[in-house]
Design an enzyme around this catalytic site. Structure first.
Site, short mmCIF file in Angstrom:
data_model
loop_
_atom_site.label_atom_id
_atom_site.label_comp_id
_atom_site.label_asym_id
_atom_site.label_seq_id
_atom_site.Cartn_x
_atom_site.Cartn_y
_atom_site.Cartn_z
N ASN A 7 -9.77 13.48 43.66
CA ASN A 7 -8.71 12.69 43.02
C ASN A 7 -7.57 13.64 42.67
O ASN A 7 -7.69 14.46 41.77
CB ASN A 7 -9.31 12.04 41.76
CG ASN A 7 -8.28 11.26 40.96
OD1 ASN A 7 -7.13 11.12 41.38
ND2 ASN A 7 -8.70 10.75 39.82
N LYS A 9 -4.79 12.96 41.32
CA LYS A 9 -4.03 12.57 40.12
C LYS A 9 -2.53 12.81 40.38
O LYS A 9 -2.03 12.39 41.42
CB LYS A 9 -4.55 13.32 38.90
CG LYS A 9 -6.06 13.14 38.75
CD LYS A 9 -6.62 13.62 37.47
CE LYS A 9 -8.12 13.37 37.43
NZ LYS A 9 -8.74 13.71 36.17
N HIS A 91 -10.21 3.97 36.82
CA HIS A 91 -10.27 5.36 36.36
C HIS A 91 -9.92 5.43 34.88
O HIS A 91 -9.05 4.70 34.39
CB HIS A 91 -9.32 6.24 37.18
CG HIS A 91 -9.54 7.70 36.90
ND1 HIS A 91 -8.97 8.31 35.82
CD2 HIS A 91 -10.31 8.62 37.51
CE1 HIS A 91 -9.37 9.59 35.80
NE2 HIS A 91 -10.18 9.79 36.81
N GLU A 93 -8.20 7.43 33.16
CA GLU A 93 -6.80 7.67 32.81
C GLU A 93 -5.98 6.39 32.91
O GLU A 93 -5.03 6.18 32.15
CB GLU A 93 -6.22 8.80 33.68
CG GLU A 93 -6.72 10.15 33.20
CD GLU A 93 -6.91 11.19 34.28
OE1 GLU A 93 -6.37 11.03 35.38
OE2 GLU A 93 -7.65 12.17 34.01
N GLU A 160 -17.99 8.53 35.09
CA GLU A 160 -17.19 9.66 34.64
C GLU A 160 -17.03 9.58 33.12
O GLU A 160 -16.14 8.86 32.63
CB GLU A 160 -15.81 9.61 35.28
CG GLU A 160 -15.81 9.67 36.78
CD GLU A 160 -14.48 10.14 37.33
OE1 GLU A 160 -14.47 11.19 37.97
OE2 GLU A 160 -13.45 9.50 37.07
N GLY A 166 -11.52 16.61 32.96
CA GLY A 166 -10.44 17.57 32.77
C GLY A 166 -10.62 18.49 31.58
O GLY A 166 -9.70 19.17 31.15
N SER A 196 -15.41 17.32 35.28
CA SER A 196 -15.54 18.78 35.32
C SER A 196 -16.58 19.28 36.33
O SER A 196 -17.27 20.27 36.09
CB SER A 196 -15.81 19.34 33.93
OG SER A 196 -14.71 19.05 33.08
#
Ligand code: PGA
Length: 236
Positions: A7, A9, A91, A93, A160, A166, A196
């Protein structure tokens, strides 16, 4: 056979994405690696890439529409131009930073499901939920399946934990296996772990029971590292 997804991002340009995809494709071909690899570049870097058949390019996000008046969004007209048929939905985010609600996510899921897209659907709990134990974690994660047809054939799930994304803090093997085995019992679909994952731990994580591969952000952005990640998981 592990599924390895990257990904991007908000990283890489059109130019660096093109060279990344080329290099990964050549790497898969010259080493005869059969892992299923998916790369999610930024929308501005989507293109007609020439790749080996086990390397797929997907969209990180798109709106639940073919085309129309939705400033700043893209729809299937823009994805069709590059034959993109894979999309990341849910996701963390998008949920927590961009504020997508479960209702919007479910609508998007339904739209792309009806178009036959391969959907990588993400779920995961924030730290305060994790700290209240496994039952609460599963309760939270199951709520993220509200409105989602989990019988859909072309579905890959990605667990996740938000606190692991991150942050450099990977979930422990126990954390991963307990959540994965519970989800798998309920929804028998390929299930990736994300949060991670790096060169040093990807093989160990992907070898865990109930883990079918990894969705990787930070550690996948340097092509040498991503190739090493693929190399480390090629025999799983
Ligand atoms: P990370 O991100 O590998 O940087 O933790 C994973 C993800 O968000 O998919």
């Amino acid at each position: 056979m592990a599924i390895i997804a990257s990904n991007f991002k908000t990283n890489h340009t059109r130019k660096s994405t093109a060279s990344f995809v080329k290099e990964v494709s050549e790497f898969l071909q010259s080493n005869n690696i059969s892992n299923e690899v998916i790369v999610f570049p930024t929308a501005t870097s989507l293109d007609e890439f020439e790749t080996v058949s086990n390397l797929t390019i997907g969209a990180q996000n798109a709106y639940a529409v073919d085309k129309g008046s939705f400033t700043g969004e893209i729809g299937t007209t823009q994805l069709d131009e590059f034959a993109i048929k894979t999309i990341l939905i849910g996701h963390s985010e998008r949920r927590h930073v961009l504020g997508e609600s479960q209702e919007e996510i479910a609508k998007k899921y339904d739209f792309y499901k009806n178009k036959g897209y391969k959907i990588v659907y993400c779920i995961g709990e924030p730290l305060e939920v994790k700290e209240s134990g496994l039952d609460k974690t599963l309760e939270y994660v199951y709520e993220q399946f509200e409105g989602i047809d989990t019988n859909y054939d072309n579905l890959i799930l990605a667990y996740e934990p938000v606190w692991a994304i991150g942050t450099g803090v990977t979930a422990t093997n126990e954390d991963i296996t307990s959540v994965h085995s519970a989800i798998k019992l309920r929804i028998p679909k390929p299930l990736l772990y994300g949060g991670s994952v790096k060169v040093a731990n990807v093989a160990e994580i992907c070898a865990l029971d109930g883990v079918d591969g990894a969705l990787i952000g930070t550690a996948s952005w340097i092509v040498e590292d991503f190739k090493q990640i693929i190399e480390n998981t090629k025999d799983l």
